[in-house]
Design a protein around this motif. Structure first.
Motif, PDB file in Angstrom:
ATOM      1  N   ILE A 214      40.274  19.299  33.542  1.00  0.00           N
ATOM      2  CA  ILE A 214      40.739  20.305  34.508  1.00  0.00           C
ATOM      3  C   ILE A 214      41.297  21.520  33.783  1.00  0.00           C
ATOM      4  O   ILE A 214      41.128  22.667  34.235  1.00  0.00           O
ATOM      5  N   ASN A 215      41.971  21.321  32.657  1.00  0.00           N
ATOM      6  CA  ASN A 215      42.479  22.458  31.888  1.00  0.00           C
ATOM      7  C   ASN A 215      41.335  23.320  31.365  1.00  0.00           C
ATOM      8  O   ASN A 215      41.450  24.556  31.309  1.00  0.00           O
ATOM      9  N   GLU A 216      40.221  22.679  30.967  1.00  0.00           N
ATOM     10  CA  GLU A 216      39.048  23.458  30.557  1.00  0.00           C
ATOM     11  C   GLU A 216      38.540  24.285  31.732  1.00  0.00           C
ATOM     12  O   GLU A 216      38.169  25.460  31.573  1.00  0.00           O
ATOM     13  N   LEU A 217      38.523  23.695  32.905  1.00  0.00           N
ATOM     14  CA  LEU A 217      38.080  24.427  34.088  1.00  0.00           C
ATOM     15  C   LEU A 217      39.065  25.532  34.451  1.00  0.00           C
ATOM     16  O   LEU A 217      38.674  26.614  34.905  1.00  0.00           O
ATOM     17  N   LEU A 218      40.363  25.270  34.211  1.00  0.00           N
ATOM     18  CA  LEU A 218      41.379  26.261  34.536  1.00  0.00           C
ATOM     19  C   LEU A 218      41.269  27.484  33.628  1.00  0.00           C
ATOM     20  O   LEU A 218      41.595  28.608  34.059  1.00  0.00           O
ATOM     21  N   GLU A 219      40.804  27.306  32.401  1.00  0.00           N
ATOM     22  CA  GLU A 219      40.609  28.461  31.515  1.00  0.00           C
ATOM     23  C   GLU A 219      39.523  29.375  32.047  1.00  0.00           C
ATOM     24  O   GLU A 219      39.567  30.597  31.859  1.00  0.00           O
ATOM     25  N   ILE A 220      38.546  28.782  32.738  1.00  0.00           N
ATOM     26  CA  ILE A 220      37.462  29.588  33.299  1.00  0.00           C
ATOM     27  C   ILE A 220      37.897  30.223  34.617  1.00  0.00           C
ATOM     28  O   ILE A 220      37.606  31.385  34.883  1.00  0.00           O
ATOM     29  N   ARG A 221      38.606  29.473  35.446  1.00  0.00           N
ATOM     30  CA  ARG A 221      39.037  29.949  36.773  1.00  0.00           C
ATOM     31  C   ARG A 221      40.560  29.916  36.809  1.00  0.00           C
ATOM     32  O   ARG A 221      41.175  29.036  37.419  1.00  0.00           O
ATOM     33  N   GLN A 222      41.162  30.864  36.162  1.00  0.00           N
ATOM     34  CA  GLN A 222      42.615  30.862  35.965  1.00  0.00           C
ATOM     35  C   GLN A 222      43.394  31.058  37.259  1.00  0.00           C
ATOM     36  O   GLN A 222      44.486  30.522  37.419  1.00  0.00           O
ATOM     37  N   ASN A 223      42.879  31.773  38.199  1.00  0.00           N
ATOM     38  CA  ASN A 223      43.622  32.088  39.421  1.00  0.00           C
ATOM     39  C   ASN A 223      43.110  31.316  40.633  1.00  0.00           C
ATOM     40  O   ASN A 223      43.399  31.695  41.772  1.00  0.00           O
ATOM     41  N   ASP A 224      42.354  30.286  40.397  1.00  0.00           N
ATOM     42  CA  ASP A 224      41.817  29.518  41.521  1.00  0.00           C
ATOM     43  C   ASP A 224      42.872  28.500  41.974  1.00  0.00           C
ATOM     44  O   ASP A 224      43.229  27.581  41.224  1.00  0.00           O
ATOM     45  N   PRO A 225      43.403  28.641  43.179  1.00  0.00           N
ATOM     46  CA  PRO A 225      44.452  27.708  43.634  1.00  0.00           C
ATOM     47  C   PRO A 225      43.946  26.272  43.756  1.00  0.00           C
ATOM     48  O   PRO A 225      44.731  25.335  43.633  1.00  0.00           O
ATOM     49  N   LYS A 226      42.636  26.112  43.984  1.00  0.00           N
ATOM     50  CA  LYS A 226      42.113  24.754  44.139  1.00  0.00           C
ATOM     51  C   LYS A 226      42.168  23.991  42.825  1.00  0.00           C
ATOM     52  O   LYS A 226      42.476  22.800  42.799  1.00  0.00           O
ATOM     53  N   VAL A 227      41.891  24.685  41.724  1.00  0.00           N
ATOM     54  CA  VAL A 227      41.985  24.043  40.419  1.00  0.00           C
ATOM     55  C   VAL A 227      43.450  23.712  40.103  1.00  0.00           C
ATOM     56  O   VAL A 227      43.760  22.634  39.574  1.00  0.00           O
ATOM     57  N   GLY A 228      44.343  24.632  40.431  1.00  0.00           N
ATOM     58  CA  GLY A 228      45.771  24.364  40.236  1.00  0.00           C
ATOM     59  C   GLY A 228      46.246  23.175  41.063  1.00  0.00           C
ATOM     60  O   GLY A 228      47.077  22.375  40.619  1.00  0.00           O
ATOM     61  N   HIS A 229      45.689  23.060  42.273  1.00  0.00           N
ATOM     62  CA  HIS A 229      46.033  21.920  43.138  1.00  0.00           C
ATOM     63  C   HIS A 229      45.603  20.608  42.488  1.00  0.00           C
ATOM     64  O   HIS A 229      46.366  19.635  42.407  1.00  0.00           O
ATOM     65  N   ASN A 230      44.368  20.568  42.000  1.00  0.00           N
ATOM     66  CA  ASN A 230      43.869  19.344  41.392  1.00  0.00           C
ATOM     67  C   ASN A 230      44.604  19.009  40.095  1.00  0.00           C
ATOM     68  O   ASN A 230      44.804  17.835  39.765  1.00  0.00           O
ATOM     69  N   LEU A 231      45.017  20.047  39.361  1.00  0.00           N
ATOM     70  CA  LEU A 231      45.798  19.822  38.151  1.00  0.00           C
ATOM     71  C   LEU A 231      47.136  19.162  38.491  1.00  0.00           C
ATOM     72  O   LEU A 231      47.578  18.233  37.814  1.00  0.00           O
ATOM     73  N   GLY A 232      47.783  19.628  39.542  1.00  0.00           N
ATOM     74  CA  GLY A 232      49.053  19.031  39.961  1.00  0.00           C
ATOM     75  C   GLY A 232      48.889  17.585  40.397  1.00  0.00           C
ATOM     76  O   GLY A 232      49.739  16.731  40.106  1.00  0.00           O
ATOM     77  N   ILE A 233      47.770  17.289  41.083  1.00  0.00           N
ATOM     78  CA  ILE A 233      47.511  15.915  41.518  1.00  0.00           C
ATOM     79  C   ILE A 233      47.338  14.993  40.307  1.00  0.00           C
ATOM     80  O   ILE A 233      47.904  13.894  40.241  1.00  0.00           O
ATOM     81  N   ALA A 234      46.566  15.435  39.327  1.00  0.00           N
ATOM     82  CA  ALA A 234      46.335  14.609  38.139  1.00  0.00           C
ATOM     83  C   ALA A 234      47.637  14.398  37.365  1.00  0.00           C
ATOM     84  O   ALA A 234      47.897  13.296  36.856  1.00  0.00           O
ATOM     85  N   GLN A 235      48.465  15.432  37.252  1.00  0.00           N
ATOM     86  CA  GLN A 235      49.751  15.292  36.564  1.00  0.00           C
ATOM     87  C   GLN A 235      50.667  14.322  37.297  1.00  0.00           C
ATOM     88  O   GLN A 235      51.401  13.545  36.678  1.00  0.00           O
TER      89      GLN A 235
END
Length: 695
Positions: A53-74
């Motif tokens: 997800i962090n690799e994906l977050l580097e590509i889509r830094q401002n995407d709230p959906k990626v941030g949401h999934n990152l929080g779930i995994a953490q």
């Protein structure tokens, strides 16, 4: 928790990362990363999932959906313990959605917000914050029509679970009805696809509980069975359970529901047989439920020691589930958090069984440990007070046993020959009945004493008033929940209490306060609560009898003999049966408390029949007349008590009154004869024995 809810946990902790907030479609590389993260998440490889997800977050830094999934995994990596951090993630994602899209949100973004709010409610549900979760779910249900059918079903099922947890089953009917309509519409034709363009990469083009899946129908039948078990009638539940038992393969959930069905029908042996025939229990959650349900069944069978053993086994498995939340298999982390919450319920059950098996001191210790979880439950405080009272009564019996000798009347004999004198002793009830004032003991210190029992009973009475509507004698569930949900666990015993239960519990609490106040010398308080008890409508004969006796004793000690005599009229007592009982709080399907009336605490010196109760009242009336120096009336009362076959436990005290009357009238010879024979005056048979002694 049933299997279906645990599946929701795995299936619904999924973000939608198919496109960014500005509507730009994802690339194939991004979609592959998302799919890889999903596989790693479902495999519980949270460390690897976070890296992806962090690799994906580097590509889509401002995407709230990626941030949401990152929080779930953490959150899952922390074994579902950092709830505050997850809540902050949810709040930030909500701000991002509303800040970037403003009023131009399309249907896909509305779906993403609904999924986000659903995840919020799901986490709050597992952490027992039912009010917050209900508010979110009710808001989602208002807009459920345009949502994807899969998400709509999950929302309705979670809403039903919240309704079951708070015993507001009427709210579940509407949600299950909506699911039933969706199932019926899916059988007639293809489903409407509302969001084809927003197909989730995490969902991989499909859902585990699609409307055309048989699992949805079985899950729906499970919820309908649970609804009928809680709401009745049981005849409707039988049909649903029959469908579940005819499925292939038969799940443990079906066996648990059928066992609960037989439990509610009081077919306890059959309920145990069904539990033992269930398929292999492959998760600690189900094993905890299995042992807990066995404990609940044996509680109803009055096998309290065996019930305590099963609750202890459930506690041991529960601890294993908490200590090893990351084990592979069907156990997941949110389930471990749910099991953590069951710790206090199981401990409460153990305390109740210890209380019912006449072990009040260890029962008190177990219940005290549950204070942070049940401090808003009036029954909890009543049970702690009951432990204190029973411990006090057992202390009385122990002292009486040590003081017992060949004669229950004569304490010792002094002198010799014609100067020999017999020293009478009071009965056990009066030798140590009233406790001396405590010295420096704080009521905040939990100890199994009457001084601690009194504030516990006051707490119970105060909390009970929050459940009672003075206009219609119904439970103010919404008002009570708004005060307690989110601050403490809601116990099923509180959530499902109706006016019948509240009234019955009020009887027990008022009688308990009157008794404890008498022992502590709080005579005015005892009289006040005795009168309040007698003023209640539809008062059972048992509590009416206790109210009269407690009020009379308080008035006698306050030197208001004339008023006390009015309370000691035997004609006022027509029965001593507890016609209104506190309903059993134990529902095996929900792992709730083994909690009902402990009638065993009323045994011992409590009259067994209405004749014995009236005889004892005549004895007390004779005592009151003696204080007024009306010895002839006192003698007639004793004669009437003798004619009613006074029970053996009350003979010594009655003989002392007879001796007092004879001595007061100057009949020393008669007094000595009564003392020698230890028999009621006049010399009559009692219970078929010529010479009755308190052995």
């Amino acid at each position: 928790m049933s299997e279906s809810i645990r599946t929701n946990n795995e299936d619904n902790k999924e973000g939608r990362i198919d496109r960014s907030s500005n509507g730009i479609l994802v690339s194939e590389n991004e979609r592959a990363l998302a799919q890889t993260a999903l596989v790693q998440f479902r495999s519980r490889k949270y460390e690897e999932c976070l890296q992806t997800i962090n690799e994906l977050l580097e590509i889509r830094q401002n995407d709230p959906k990626v941030g949401h999934n990152l929080g779930i995994a953490q959150f899952y990596k922390s074994s579902c313990t950092k709830l505050d951090d997850l809540t902050k993630v949810f709040d930030n994602v909500s701000i991002q959605f509303s800040g970037e899209n403003g009023e131009d949100q399309d249907s896909a973004d509305e779906f993403d917000l609904a999924a986000l709010n659903y995840n919020k409610a799901l986490v709050l549900y597992f952490f027992r914050q039912y009010e917050k979760a209900s508010n979110i779910i009710e808001g989602l249900f208002k807009i459920v029509e345009p949502l994807d059918e899969s998400l709509a079903c999950k929302i309705c099922f979670l809403a039903a679970d919240l309704s079951f947890a708070t015993r507001q089953t009427h709210m579940a009917i509407e949600k299950l009805g909506y699911i039933e309509k969706l199932i019926a519409s899916s059988e007639k034709g293809p489903m409407n696809q509302h969001h084809e363009k927003s197909e989730s990469a995490f969902n991989n083009g499909g859902t585990k509980y699609g409307l055309q899946s048989e699992s949805l129908q079985m899950k729906f039948n499970q919820y309908k069975a649970r609804l009928h078990l809680l709401n009745g009638p049981l005849k409707l539940c039988k049909r649903e359970i029959k469908i579940l038992m005819s499925s292939t393969p038969v799940t443990p959930t079906a066996h648990f529901l059928k066992s609960n069905f037989e439990y509610l029908r009081k077919n306890y042996r059959k309920s145990i047989k069904i539990l033992n025939s269930s398929p292999r229990l492959d998760s600690n959650e189900l094993i905890v439920m299995y042992y807990n349900n066995l404990g609940c069944i044996h509680h109803q069978m009055k096998k309290h020691n065996l019930a305590a053993l099963y609750f202890k086994k459930a506690m041991n498995v529960n601890e294993e589930c908490i200590q090893k939340p990351n084990d592979s298999g069907n156990v997941n982390n949110l389930a471990a958090v749910q099991a953590l919450n069951r710790h206090y319920e199981l401990l409460y059950n153990i305390g109740i069984e210890l209380l019912f098996s006449n072990r009040p001191l260890p029962g008190f210790e177990a219940l005290i440990q549950c204070m942070q979880a049940f401090n808003t439950d009036p029954k909890y405080w009543y049970r702690i007070a009951e432990c204190c009272i029973i411990a006090y009564r057992m202390g009385e019996e122990e002292i009486a046993a040590k003081a017992q000798n060949k004669s229950s009347i004569v304490s010792t004999v002094v002198g010799v020959g014609q100067h020999q004198k017999a020293v009478l002793k009071p009965t056990a009830d009066y030798s140590y009945r009233y406790l001396p004032p405590s010295h420096g003991i704080s009521v905040a210190d939990p100890e199994p004493s009457l001084k601690f029992a009194l504030p516990c009973l006051r707490n119970a009475l105060l909390l009970l008033s929050n459940l009672h509507n003075s206009n219609n004698n119904e439970i103010q569930k919404n008002d009570y929940h708004s005060q307690s949900i989110g601050k403490a666990y809601i116990t099923p015993s509180v959530a499902k209490m109706n006016s019948y239960d509240v009234t019955a519990l009020r009887h027990s609490i008022l009688a308990g306060i009157a008794f404890v106040s008498l022992q502590l010398g709080e005579l005015v308080l005892a009289l006040e609560h005795s009168k309040e008890l007698l003023a209640l409508q539809s008062l059972p004969g048992l509590y009416r009898y206790l109210g009269h006796m407690y009020a009379a004793e308080a008035l006698i000690r306050l030197n208001k003999i004339n008023e006390a005599v009015r309370y000691l009229s035997p004609d006022a007592i027509s029965d001593i049966s507890p016609s209104v009982l506190i309903s059993s709080d134990m529902t095996s399907e929900n792992n709730s408390e083994a909690d009902n009336v402990n009638l065993g605490t009323m045994q011992g010196k409590f009259p067994r029949t209405i004749e014995a109760a009236r005889a004892l009242m005549y004895v007390n009336l004779a005592s009151a007349y003696c204080l007024q120096r009306q010895h002839e009336k006192a003698r007639k009362c004793l004669e009437q008590a003798s004619a009613l076959r006074l029970e053996k436990e009350y003979i010594p005290g009655t003989i002392l009154i007879s001796i007092y009357i004879e001595l007061a009238n100057g009949n020393v010879t008669s007094a000595l004869e009564i003392l020698k024979r230890q028999q009621l005056y006049p010399f009559q048979r009692n219970n078929g024995n010529k010479n009755i002694r308190n052995n």
